[in-house]
Design an enzyme around this catalytic site. Structure first.
Site, mmCIF file in Angstrom:
data_model
loop_
_atom_site.group_PDB
_atom_site.id
_atom_site.type_symbol
_atom_site.label_atom_id
_atom_site.label_comp_id
_atom_site.label_asym_id
_atom_site.label_seq_id
_atom_site.Cartn_x
_atom_site.Cartn_y
_atom_site.Cartn_z
ATOM 1 N N LYS A 8 33.217 -65.096 42.772
ATOM 2 C CA LYS A 8 32.595 -65.274 41.641
ATOM 3 C C LYS A 8 34.027 -65.909 41.290
ATOM 4 O O LYS A 8 34.508 -65.801 40.373
ATOM 5 C CB LYS A 8 32.692 -63.709 41.151
ATOM 6 C CG LYS A 8 31.940 -62.883 41.196
ATOM 7 C CD LYS A 8 32.429 -61.876 43.013
ATOM 8 C CE LYS A 8 31.398 -61.120 42.860
ATOM 9 N NZ LYS A 8 31.515 -60.459 44.517
ATOM 10 N N HIS B 294 36.330 -50.976 43.628
ATOM 11 C CA HIS B 294 35.812 -52.929 43.994
ATOM 12 C C HIS B 294 36.757 -53.597 44.679
ATOM 13 O O HIS B 294 36.240 -54.842 44.385
ATOM 14 C CB HIS B 294 34.909 -53.215 42.781
ATOM 15 C CG HIS B 294 33.626 -54.456 43.141
ATOM 16 N ND1 HIS B 294 33.577 -55.411 42.820
ATOM 17 C CD2 HIS B 294 32.537 -54.311 43.806
ATOM 18 C CE1 HIS B 294 32.676 -55.508 43.165
ATOM 19 N NE2 HIS B 294 31.337 -54.977 44.103
ATOM 20 N N ASP C 112 54.578 -58.568 51.853
ATOM 21 C CA ASP C 112 56.137 -59.574 51.343
ATOM 22 C C ASP C 112 56.270 -59.407 50.632
ATOM 23 O O ASP C 112 56.025 -58.952 49.387
ATOM 24 C CB ASP C 112 56.587 -60.259 53.056
ATOM 25 C CG ASP C 112 56.974 -59.911 54.020
ATOM 26 O OD1 ASP C 112 57.013 -58.683 54.695
ATOM 27 O OD2 ASP C 112 56.430 -60.891 54.600
#
Length: 423
Positions: free
Chosen positions: A117, A295, A302
């Protein structure tokens, strides 16, 4: 051409949570585009979100912007003739990754999907994440609305992302001349520094970069000293990742997993829960997100390492699909992501304890653990045996799509039905 991921400094990064934050930013960027818009997505539906994207792309193309959109043939199977024609008539190039053929109305091309995406606008602004173009990423969709994330990027990191999407189009078109000409038209540009964020763009494919994303996870988990938080929609990683998470927890790292408690597919929870005993015994804390389907594909480690992208930690993402993640080294972004995840865990998640797990005969659990252990250890190799098709992009033609839909209607299939697969 082998492009190695590398750290790039001088960037800005903004976290976008759910469609309410993501869609307005993307659509506004398309409206302000001057030269070029390139979009890659697994799912594009003809609902209110898809039609808003359709309108933004049409308007951009009509004012002379070059617009390319690449959708996956499995994730976006039913775009109508009117939808495609509305784009192609104004010059938008709509490409479909490996569209495949239906047999008895069923889509069988379920492996090695284009799951990325990405949006790049004018080579200056990029969006990367896990959010598709469908209304189920908006809260008003109801109980099945998805919880998800993406990032907006500016600065030098946009150049390698831009080159990557251009290369994907050029290689898919299978034209060496077109490949060279398209890349020559937009050579890498050293963008001005706009922030202090170091970022890396990491991808997974079925050629030279089969495990790049997994290797980044493994390296930073091994080095973790304080905390590891992974929020994942589909979690069933390989043996090495499980081993390093357990080792981290045993040496005192605060390891937390945020997984689906209300999955969009029940098998997702079943698969992940098979690992619960194994992880809890090592000190890993597991939280199930229960508000609605999760989703997300994000992690923080850290105080300064974070990643947002399309890649789950499951067999499809780690061994088969085409994926893309952004990794950032920045304390401020890491802290923001931690605050969002901490709120999620406190307000919307259930902490899983061993007492919550179904009681099982210890012998059966031992047998099951043996088989899970060996499956996790070897599945990357097993899945690698599946056919490795060359990425195939088909320029969508409205007439071709109409013929396919007519054929499906003759068999009684409702071509308008949209199903949200594991995205």
């Amino acid at each position: 051409m082998d492009q190695r991921a590398r750290w790039v400094g001088g960037n800005s990064i903004s976290l976008l949570e759910n469609g309410e934050e993501f869609f307005p930013r993307v659509f506004d960027a398309i409206r302000q585009a001057r030269r070029e818009v390139i979009i890659e997505t697994f799912i594009l539906f003809e609902d209110k979100v898809g039609m808003a994207l359709h309108a933004a792309m049409r308007a951009a193309a009509q004012r002379g912007v070059k617009v390319d959109v690449l959708v996956d043939g499995f994730g976006s199977p039913d775009l109508s003739r009117e939808f495609i024609e509305g784009l192609s008539s104004v010059g938008v190039k709509v490409r479909v990754f490996d569209p495949g053929k239906r047999i008895l109305g069923q889509r069988l091309n379920v492996f090695r999907r284009m799951h990325r995406k990405i949006v790049v606008v004018d080579g200056e602004l990029a969006f990367v994440g896990g959010i598709n173009y469908s209304a189920d990423h908006l809260l008003d969709f109801g109980p099945k609305a998805k919880q998800d994330y993406a990032v907006e990027l500016r600065g030098p990191i946009v150049a390698p992302i831009h080159q990557f999407v251009l290369r994907a189009i050029a290689l898919g078109d299978k034209g060496p001349r077109w490949f060279r000409r398209r890349l020559k038209q937009a050579p890498p540009v050293e963008r001005e520094h706009v922030g202090e964020v170091k970022a890396m763009f990491v991808t997974r494919d079925n050629r030279r970069h089969t495990n790049d994303i997994e290797r980044q996870y493994l390296a930073v988990i091994r080095a973790a000293r304080k905390r590891i938080v992974i929020a994942n929609a589909y979690f069933f990683p390989g043996y090495r990742l499980i081993k390093e998470l357990r080792r981290a927890a045993r040496r005192g790292v605060d390891v937390r997993l945020i997984l689906q408690g209300e999955p969009d597919m029940p098998i997702v929870k079943t698969a992940a829960s098979m690992l619960y005993h194994h992880l809890l015994h090592s000190g890993v804390r597991i939280f199930e997100y229960c508000d609605r389907p999760l989703h997300a594909k994000i992690a923080l480690i850290d105080d300064d390492w974070s990643t947002v992208g399309s890649s789950n930690l499951d067999p499809l993402s780690l061994s088969l699909n085409l994926e893309a993640n952004v990794i950032a080294r920045d304390k401020a972004f890491n802290e923001l992501l931690w605050q969002r995840m901490d709120t999620l865990m406190r307000e919307s998640c259930k902490l899983i304890r061993e007492d919550d797990l179904e009681s099982e005969w210890s012998g059966w659990r031992l047998v099951r653990s043996f088989f899970i252990f060996h499956f996790l250890r070897w599945y990357p190799s097993w899945l690698g045996w599946l056919p490795r098709q060359v990425p195939r992009l088909t320029l969508a033609q409205a007439t071709d799509l109409a013929e396919k839909r007519d054929q499906r209607e003759k068999t009684g299939e409702n071509g308008a039905t949209q199903t949200t697969e594991a995205a």
